[in-house]
Design an enzyme around this catalytic site. Sequence first.
Site, PDB file in Angstrom:
ATOM      1  N   TRP A  43       0.718  -1.168  -0.319  1.00  0.00           N
ATOM      2  CA  TRP A  43       0.218   0.325   0.149  1.00  0.00           C
ATOM      3  C   TRP A  43       0.919   1.228   0.171  1.00  0.00           C
ATOM      4  CZ3 TRP A  43      -4.314  -1.276   4.587  1.00  0.00           C
ATOM      5  CH2 TRP A  43      -5.699  -2.174   4.254  1.00  0.00           C
ATOM      6  N   LYS A  44       1.693   1.041   0.161  1.00  0.00           N
ATOM      7  CA  LYS A  44       3.150   2.117  -0.106  1.00  0.00           C
ATOM      8  C   LYS A  44       2.029   3.487   1.282  1.00  0.00           C
ATOM      9  CE  LYS A  44       4.602   0.886  -4.227  1.00  0.00           C
ATOM     10  NZ  LYS A  44       4.850   1.760  -5.382  1.00  0.00           N
ATOM     11  N   HIS A  47      12.724  -1.189  -1.419  1.00  0.00           N
ATOM     12  CA  HIS A  47      12.527  -1.873  -2.177  1.00  0.00           C
ATOM     13  C   HIS A  47      12.805   0.029  -2.623  1.00  0.00           C
ATOM     14  CE1 HIS A  47       8.739   0.114  -4.332  1.00  0.00           C
ATOM     15  NE2 HIS A  47       8.265  -0.352  -4.008  1.00  0.00           N
ATOM     16  N   GLU A  71      12.172   2.827  -3.385  1.00  0.00           N
ATOM     17  CA  GLU A  71      11.339   4.130  -2.994  1.00  0.00           C
ATOM     18  C   GLU A  71      12.328   4.127  -1.531  1.00  0.00           C
ATOM     19  OE1 GLU A  71       7.473   3.412  -2.993  1.00  0.00           O
ATOM     20  OE2 GLU A  71       6.827   3.156  -5.166  1.00  0.00           O
TER      21      GLU A  71
HETATM   22  P1  13P Z   1       3.337  -0.184  -8.951  1.00  0.00           P
HETATM   23  O1  13P Z   1       2.343  -1.339  -9.046  1.00  0.00           O
HETATM   24  O2  13P Z   1       2.457   0.709  -8.340  1.00  0.00           O
HETATM   25  O3  13P Z   1       4.269  -0.168 -10.107  1.00  0.00           O
HETATM   26  O4  13P Z   1       4.471  -0.426  -7.546  1.00  0.00           O
HETATM   27  C1  13P Z   1       4.811  -1.853  -7.602  1.00  0.00           C
HETATM   28  C2  13P Z   1       5.834  -1.615  -6.390  1.00  0.00           C
HETATM   29  O5  13P Z   1       6.702  -0.958  -6.016  1.00  0.00           O
HETATM   30  C3  13P Z   1       5.083  -2.372  -4.999  1.00  0.00           C
HETATM   31  O6  13P Z   1       6.096  -2.446  -4.260  1.00  0.00           O
END
Ligand code: 13P
Length: 250
Positions: A10-11, A94, A96
């Site tokens: 979900w970030k 990750h 990010e």
């Molecule tokens: P998206 O599916 O939004 O491209 O994100 C992928 C992701 O970083 C999952 O960890």
Amino acid sequence: MRKPLIIGNWKMNLTVSEGVNLVKSIIDSGVDQLKVDYGFAPPFVALSEIKKYLNDSHILAAQNIYFEDSGAYTGEVSADMILSVGANYVILGHSERRHIFKESDEVINKKVHQAVKKGLTVVLCVGELLEDREAGCETETVLRQIALGVKDLGPDHMKRVVIAYEPVWAIGTGKTASKDDAEAMHRAIRGFISKLYSENIAKDLKILYGGSVKPENIKDLMSAENIDGALVGGASLNAESFVKILKFYE
Ligand code: 13P
């Protein structure tokens, strides 16, 4: 055979009540009957509340931990803390975290050690930048991230690692790696783990694909021999699309 594994990352999205509603509607749609292991990686603050709706077959992943047991580390969360609210997995490395928060391979490796030592399963994320791919060094980049990420990890601990291949240029962009490109990388990863550990560990290793996974592309990706599941970002925030992804083989 490796059972498919699909996790929604979900970030930094959804409040606790929004997350609970999402989980309830996904579980109510009967997906527990499917031949796929699945679960959720909500923000830390939602873990304990989401856990109330899950059973032991579900995966509850934190999106990060710190590598120390406890102490003066303002803003950080420990492995014991996420275990105490029922998490059984943790996502580490990750893109990010690597790129926005400048986490190094060394820090990620310390976190991997701490997580498996505490009994968590790790989803270790790796992936190349577009410039790496354009320069033809995507495999080298990804294998280096893996080598540094699992450095000094014994074979028993390696059994508690899942690898997620997430090409950075495919995350949140709507661009997906082609099935053939993803499969080639997954095969290279499995071969690398076979050499680093053993054929048996490599055979059982789950390698997930992540990067703009959607109901429209999951079936094709999952038909590749070495793609064992998915780490889903945006499309995991909506019950209908996540359920369609979980039902990829229909
Ligand atoms: P998206 O599916 O939004 O491209 O994100 C992928 C992701 O970083 C999952 O960890």
